[in-house]
Each structure stands twice: as structure tokens, then as C-alpha cells.
Design a protein around this motif. Structure first.
Motif, PDB file in Angstrom:
ATOM      1  N   SER A  95      -7.320 -21.028 -15.259  1.00 33.28           N
ATOM      2  CA  SER A  95      -6.911 -22.207 -16.022  1.00 33.28           C
ATOM      3  C   SER A  95      -5.392 -22.335 -16.105  1.00 33.28           C
ATOM      4  O   SER A  95      -4.879 -23.335 -16.603  1.00 33.28           O
ATOM      5  N   LEU A  96      -4.668 -21.306 -15.632  1.00 30.27           N
ATOM      6  CA  LEU A  96      -3.216 -21.354 -15.550  1.00 30.27           C
ATOM      7  C   LEU A  96      -2.796 -21.194 -14.090  1.00 30.27           C
ATOM      8  O   LEU A  96      -3.585 -20.736 -13.257  1.00 30.27           O
ATOM      9  N   LYS A  97      -1.565 -21.564 -13.806  1.00 33.27           N
ATOM     10  CA  LYS A  97      -1.011 -21.434 -12.445  1.00 33.27           C
ATOM     11  C   LYS A  97       0.312 -20.673 -12.533  1.00 33.27           C
ATOM     12  O   LYS A  97       1.401 -21.246 -12.375  1.00 33.27           O
ATOM     13  N   CYS A  98       0.234 -19.395 -12.797  1.00 34.87           N
ATOM     14  CA  CYS A  98       1.433 -18.574 -13.001  1.00 34.87           C
ATOM     15  C   CYS A  98       2.116 -18.284 -11.670  1.00 34.87           C
ATOM     16  O   CYS A  98       1.460 -17.886 -10.699  1.00 34.87           O
ATOM     17  N   GLU A  99       3.445 -18.465 -11.650  1.00 36.98           N
ATOM     18  CA  GLU A  99       4.209 -18.307 -10.408  1.00 36.98           C
ATOM     19  C   GLU A  99       4.043 -16.926  -9.778  1.00 36.98           C
ATOM     20  O   GLU A  99       3.931 -16.806  -8.572  1.00 36.98           O
ATOM     21  N   LYS A 100       4.066 -15.891 -10.586  1.00 33.14           N
ATOM     22  CA  LYS A 100       4.025 -14.536 -10.058  1.00 33.14           C
ATOM     23  C   LYS A 100       2.726 -13.820 -10.437  1.00 33.14           C
ATOM     24  O   LYS A 100       2.723 -12.624 -10.718  1.00 33.14           O
ATOM     25  N   CYS A 101       1.652 -14.566 -10.434  1.00 29.57           N
ATOM     26  CA  CYS A 101       0.339 -13.971 -10.708  1.00 29.57           C
ATOM     27  C   CYS A 101       0.097 -12.798  -9.765  1.00 29.57           C
ATOM     28  O   CYS A 101       0.219 -12.925  -8.546  1.00 29.57           O
ATOM     29  N   ALA A 102      -0.259 -11.650 -10.331  1.00 34.33           N
ATOM     30  CA  ALA A 102      -0.447 -10.442  -9.528  1.00 34.33           C
ATOM     31  C   ALA A 102      -1.692 -10.513  -8.653  1.00 34.33           C
ATOM     32  O   ALA A 102      -1.893  -9.656  -7.790  1.00 34.33           O
ATOM     33  N   HIS A 103      -2.529 -11.532  -8.876  1.00 35.40           N
ATOM     34  CA  HIS A 103      -3.720 -11.717  -8.054  1.00 35.40           C
ATOM     35  C   HIS A 103      -3.583 -12.904  -7.097  1.00 35.40           C
ATOM     36  O   HIS A 103      -4.501 -13.175  -6.327  1.00 35.40           O
ATOM     37  N   GLY A 104      -2.461 -13.621  -7.178  1.00 31.94           N
ATOM     38  CA  GLY A 104      -2.284 -14.783  -6.317  1.00 31.94           C
ATOM     39  C   GLY A 104      -3.210 -15.931  -6.653  1.00 31.94           C
ATOM     40  O   GLY A 104      -3.506 -16.778  -5.800  1.00 31.94           O
ATOM     41  N   ARG A 145      -6.606  -6.423  -2.847  1.00 35.80           N
ATOM     42  CA  ARG A 145      -7.759  -7.162  -2.317  1.00 35.80           C
ATOM     43  C   ARG A 145      -7.660  -8.647  -2.641  1.00 35.80           C
ATOM     44  O   ARG A 145      -7.805  -9.511  -1.768  1.00 35.80           O
ATOM     45  N   SER A 146      -7.396  -8.972  -3.918  1.00 41.14           N
ATOM     46  CA  SER A 146      -7.419 -10.371  -4.331  1.00 41.14           C
ATOM     47  C   SER A 146      -6.260 -11.164  -3.725  1.00 41.14           C
ATOM     48  O   SER A 146      -6.447 -12.304  -3.287  1.00 41.14           O
ATOM     49  N   VAL A 147      -5.064 -10.575  -3.666  1.00 42.74           N
ATOM     50  CA  VAL A 147      -3.923 -11.281  -3.079  1.00 42.74           C
ATOM     51  C   VAL A 147      -4.149 -11.520  -1.588  1.00 42.74           C
ATOM     52  O   VAL A 147      -3.850 -12.603  -1.065  1.00 42.74           O
ATOM     53  N   SER A 148      -4.675 -10.529  -0.902  1.00 47.07           N
ATOM     54  CA  SER A 148      -4.955 -10.708   0.524  1.00 47.07           C
ATOM     55  C   SER A 148      -5.921 -11.864   0.750  1.00 47.07           C
ATOM     56  O   SER A 148      -5.734 -12.684   1.653  1.00 47.07           O
ATOM     57  N   ASP A 149      -6.942 -11.952  -0.111  1.00 45.03           N
ATOM     58  CA  ASP A 149      -7.909 -13.048   0.005  1.00 45.03           C
ATOM     59  C   ASP A 149      -7.291 -14.381  -0.412  1.00 45.03           C
ATOM     60  O   ASP A 149      -7.395 -15.383   0.300  1.00 45.03           O
ATOM     61  N   ASN A 150      -6.623 -14.389  -1.572  1.00 42.46           N
ATOM     62  CA  ASN A 150      -6.160 -15.653  -2.143  1.00 42.46           C
ATOM     63  C   ASN A 150      -4.980 -16.258  -1.396  1.00 42.46           C
ATOM     64  O   ASN A 150      -4.828 -17.481  -1.366  1.00 42.46           O
ATOM     65  N   LEU A 151      -4.133 -15.402  -0.817  1.00 41.39           N
ATOM     66  CA  LEU A 151      -3.008 -15.914  -0.038  1.00 41.39           C
ATOM     67  C   LEU A 151      -3.300 -15.924   1.454  1.00 41.39           C
ATOM     68  O   LEU A 151      -2.412 -16.166   2.278  1.00 41.39           O
ATOM     69  N   LYS A 152      -4.545 -15.636   1.788  1.00 39.32           N
ATOM     70  CA  LYS A 152      -5.031 -15.724   3.170  1.00 39.32           C
ATOM     71  C   LYS A 152      -4.265 -14.813   4.133  1.00 39.32           C
ATOM     72  O   LYS A 152      -3.982 -15.167   5.272  1.00 39.32           O
ATOM     73  N   PHE A 153      -3.948 -13.603   3.671  1.00 41.46           N
ATOM     74  CA  PHE A 153      -3.277 -12.637   4.532  1.00 41.46           C
ATOM     75  C   PHE A 153      -4.256 -11.943   5.484  1.00 41.46           C
ATOM     76  O   PHE A 153      -3.881 -11.490   6.565  1.00 41.46           O
ATOM     77  N   HIS A 154      -5.489 -11.769   5.030  1.00 43.37           N
ATOM     78  CA  HIS A 154      -6.525 -11.083   5.816  1.00 43.37           C
ATOM     79  C   HIS A 154      -6.084  -9.673   6.225  1.00 43.37           C
ATOM     80  O   HIS A 154      -6.321  -9.220   7.346  1.00 43.37           O
ATOM     81  N   GLU A 155      -5.449  -8.990   5.284  1.00 38.27           N
ATOM     82  CA  GLU A 155      -5.017  -7.617   5.529  1.00 38.27           C
ATOM     83  C   GLU A 155      -5.831  -6.654   4.667  1.00 38.27           C
ATOM     84  O   GLU A 155      -6.273  -6.990   3.577  1.00 38.27           O
ATOM     85  N   GLY A 156      -6.030  -5.462   5.177  1.00 45.38           N
ATOM     86  CA  GLY A 156      -6.729  -4.444   4.405  1.00 45.38           C
ATOM     87  C   GLY A 156      -8.195  -4.735   4.179  1.00 45.38           C
ATOM     88  O   GLY A 156      -8.769  -4.286   3.185  1.00 45.38           O
ATOM     89  N   GLU A 157      -8.812  -5.462   5.098  1.00 42.42           N
ATOM     90  CA  GLU A 157     -10.217  -5.829   4.893  1.00 42.42           C
ATOM     91  C   GLU A 157     -11.151  -4.633   4.966  1.00 42.42           C
ATOM     92  O   GLU A 157     -12.299  -4.710   4.531  1.00 42.42           O
ATOM     93  N   ASP A 158     -10.666  -3.508   5.496  1.00 43.61           N
ATOM     94  CA  ASP A 158     -11.467  -2.279   5.527  1.00 43.61           C
ATOM     95  C   ASP A 158     -10.952  -1.227   4.543  1.00 43.61           C
ATOM     96  O   ASP A 158     -11.404  -0.076   4.577  1.00 43.61           O
ATOM     97  N   ASP A 159     -10.042  -1.620   3.669  1.00 34.09           N
ATOM     98  CA  ASP A 159      -9.443  -0.669   2.725  1.00 34.09           C
ATOM     99  C   ASP A 159     -10.295  -0.523   1.463  1.00 34.09           C
ATOM    100  O   ASP A 159      -9.924  -0.979   0.378  1.00 34.09           O
ATOM    101  N   TYR A 160     -11.440   0.068   1.618  1.00 31.16           N
ATOM    102  CA  TYR A 160     -12.335   0.293   0.485  1.00 31.16           C
ATOM    103  C   TYR A 160     -13.211   1.506   0.765  1.00 31.16           C
ATOM    104  O   TYR A 160     -13.306   1.984   1.902  1.00 31.16           O
TER     105      TYR A 160
END
Length: 393
Positions: free
Chosen positions: A147-156, A327-342
Motif C-alpha cells: 500500500s506504500l511505494k517506498c523509494e528504498k524498500c528492501a524488498h523492491g 529473493r524478493s528483490v531479484s523477483d521484483n526488479l526482474k534481475f533473475h539472479e540467484g534462482e537456485d540459491d535456496y
């Protein structure tokens, strides 16, 4: 840290710590304030709480919540050999540490700082002494919408539209099942977002997790930005399963939130639901996800990862992520990095699975780092302060 002897990386450390625990398994908490109470609740759940120590003479005189509080001099003069966990504000931990060390006590032997104890040493003790898998903090991210759009959201989450798909309810159920099939006890299990109160099926998820696994978690909580009031069904489930609201306080940057916090806390008080609302946040740290790109080799990336020690674990289906932000930043900013890092929870089998889970939780992995470490300031993020919750225009 890179796995070299999976399932046995911590044997030596565990032997040293466990011997002290066997001699006296009751832990004293230095600090009888908010941090101390949280520590006491966790240790008492595990039948490991020995008592409070505090420098405040008023607390020594009156006690806290009906519990005795002793001075450090009393502790020393009594000849007690119990280990101590310093549960205090970060600025006070060095002061108390100096007080303990000047009395001849040794760090990592006789006393520990809270975060290091809860996220590293206690899980080792639980696995090696009590044959119990313990994770201090784990989360299910139900929605990336906010519900907010924070500039530096740690989850993107600023990059996620209102029409984005949320986690399917069946996957939320599976996430809890997968996690608690392998984790005997969780210090705090959190439903997060984005903003979790945007999640349509939140009452159903609370009910499912609460009914099946409330006995395996010390604290069951929801992290919210306080912009949305929970409806009757959410209130009912939170009452039934003793859910705590963790309310972020962004009223310094967004003054209009003060009124919303008043309405939310009044509603929670009225319905006898516990919550925490801290002081207005002034600064965040900039992890640099939207600007940092490290040109670093494996050794340097491992160094970045090892220095970080983030406590933010996430379960998503059978996938257990060391860093929910990565995980969330990679998904939300469309980096597609670390998809096997789990860590695949469904693949944890055999007699050493609790120790492998433990090792992953304290930072071991096949690579020794996360791909998203290339895009993160890591432990140096504190050098880059930014206004908390500043909204994107």
C-alpha cells in the motif's frame, strides 16, 4: 561459507559450547527491558531461562513482571557459572560487554550478544545437545504488493503493480508444511509482504498455520505498515492463535500515518491482540539493490556474504531462502539472479538433516555466497543511510 564437510561443519564448535551447557543449562539474561523480555520468553519456552541481571537499581528492587532481577555483583558473588545473554539496545551492548569482560568473563564462552546467540549459538545448542532443529526467525511472503511505494524498500516492492499475483493459498499452506516438517521449534514465524493485509486469504492462512503449527513457534506474527485495518475474520483468527502485530512506524516521513496507527492500535487493544509499535523510524540503510553491481570473484563475494549475517530467512513452497530480500528483490526488479540459491527442504533426509539445516541457517552453502551479493552493500549498508519510507513520486 562454503560447505566442505556437510553435516559436520560445526562439530568442534558444538563440542566446546555444549560442554558448558551440560554443566549448567540455565541462561541468565542481562537486560530486563524490551529486548530482555523477548529473550526471556524464548528461553522460558525452551526451559532454559535462569533469571534476569540488570544495572537498574529500580528493577533490582521491584523485579520485572513478577520475576526477580539481580545485580551483576550479586551474580558474581553467588558463584554462578551460568552463561549470560546480553539483551540490550545495540549502543549498550559494548558497555555491558566491557563490564562482563573486566570481571573475567569471556565472550563466546561465558557471555554472548543477543543476535549472535539467537541466530548462531542457540541453534547449535538445540541441534547438538537437544537433537532439536531450531530456527530463530522465518517468514512467508504472502504478497509482494504494498500500500506504500517506498523509494528504498528492501524488498523492491515499489516495482510491483497492484494487479500482480499473490502467493497461491495452497503454496502458503505447503510452505508452512514444508518448514515445520523439518523445523521442530521456530522463535518467530512471520507472515509478511509487501503488505500482508492486502492478501485476500490472510484469515485462512492464519487459521491453517495456527491450527497445525502454533505449538512449534514461540511467536506467531504479522508485519504490517499499519495502513490497513484488519477485518473481523483476521481479528478472530489472531485472537484464536495469539498472533502479534509488528507495526512499522513511518509517521516521521508520512505524518498522516499517525492517525492510522491510533486507529489500528485501538482496534488491537479492544480485541486484546498484542502488538509492537516502535518510535518513528528516521533512517533506513540503502542495500544498493537498484544501483550496486559488484565485479567480484568468488572469494570476494564469499567475504561479502560472510560479513552480512542477515537473520531474514524465507520459506516458499519447499524452498528455504537464506535471505528473503535477495529473493524478493531479484523477483521484483526482474534481475533473475540467484534462482537456485535456496535449500530444498524436501531433499533433507537422513540422520544429519538437522545439522545440514543448522549449517545452512548460519551461512553455509554449496557456493558460499548468494548471487544477489553482487547487487548488495551487505554489511557496509549502514554507511549509506537514507530517509525511512520516503515515497516515490
Amino acid at each position: 561459507m562454503k560447505w566442505k564437510n556437510k553435516g559436520h561443519e560445526l562439530d568442534q564448535t558444538a563440542e566446546e559450547i555444549s560442554e558448558l551447557v551440560r554443566l549448567n543449562d540455565k541462561i541468565y539474561v542481562f537486560g530486563a527491558g524490551v529486548y530482555g523480555k523477548n529473550t526471556q520468553e524464548i528461553l522460558e519456552y525452551l526451559h532454559m531461562f535462569g533469571g534476569y541481571i540488570d544495572n537498574d537499581e529500580e528493577k533490582q528492587k521491584n523485579g520485572v513482571d513478577g520475576r526477580e532481577v539481580i545485580s551483576f555483583d550479586q551474580f558474581i558473588k553467588s558463584g554462578r557459572k551460568n552463561q549470560i545473554v546480553i539483551a540490550a539496545d545495540k549502543k549498550n551492548i559494548p558497555i555491558i560487554s566491557r563490564q562482563l569482560s573486566e570481571s573475567g568473563l569471556e565472550l563466546h564462552k561465558n557471555y554472548f550478544a543477543y543476535e549472535e546467540y539467537m541466530y548462531r549459538f542457540l541453534p547449535i545448542i538445540m541441534a547438538y545437545v537437544y537433537d532439536t532443529s531450531f530456527v530463530a526467525l522465518a517468514q512467508i511472503c504472502l504478497t509482494e504488493r504494498c500500500s506504500l511505494k517506498c523509494e528504498k524498500c528492501a524488498h523492491g516492492c515499489f516495482n510491483v503493480g497492484n494487479d500482480a499475483s499473490d502467493m497461491e493459498t495452497a503454496v502458503a499452506f505447503q510452505s508452512a508444511d514444508s518448514f515445520f516438517a523439518k523445523v521442530d521449534v521456530c522463535g518467530e514465524f512471520v507472515l509478511i509482504g509487501g503488505e500482508p493485509l492486502l492478501y485476500r486469504d490472510l484469515p485462512e492462512v492464519i487459521a491453517y498455520v495456527g491450527e497445525k503449527y502454533r505449538g512449534q513457534m514461540m511467536i506467531f506474527s504479522i508485519t504490517t505498515n499499519g495502513t490497513i485495518l484488519p477485518g473481523p475474520s483476521v481479528i478472530e483468527m489472531c485472537q484464536k492463535y495469539d498472533v502479534t502485530f509488528r507495526i512499522s512506524n513511518y509517521s516521521k516521513e508520512i505524518p498522516a500515518l499517525k492517525e492510522k496507527y491510533e486507529k489500528l492500535t485501538a482496534l488491537l487493544d479492544e480485541n486484546h491482540i498484542s502488538y509492537t509499535l516502535g518510535k518513528p523510524e528516521e533512517e533506513w540503510i540503502d542495500y544498493g539493490f537498484d544501483s550496486v553491481v559488484r565485479d567480484a570473484d568468488e572469494e570476494k563475494l564469499t567475504g561479502v556474504f560472510d560479513a552480512c549475517k542477515t537473520p531474514c530467512r524465507e520459506i516458499r513452497g519447499d524452498k528455504f531462502y537464506y535471505c528473503v530480500m535477495a529473493r524478493s528483490v531479484s523477483d521484483n526488479l526482474k534481475f533473475h539472479e540467484g534462482e537456485d540459491d535456496y535449500l530444498d527442504m524436501s531433499a533433507l533426509t537422513g540422520e544429519d538433516y538437522k545439522k545440514i539445516l543448522l549449517e545452512f541457517g548460519v551461512g553455509y552453502s554449496d557456493k558460499g555466497y548468494l548471487d544477489m551479493c553482487r547487487r548488495c552493500n551487505g554489511a557496509e549498508a549502514y554507511r549509506y543511510p537514507v530517509p525511512a519510507a520516503r515515497q516515490r513520486r
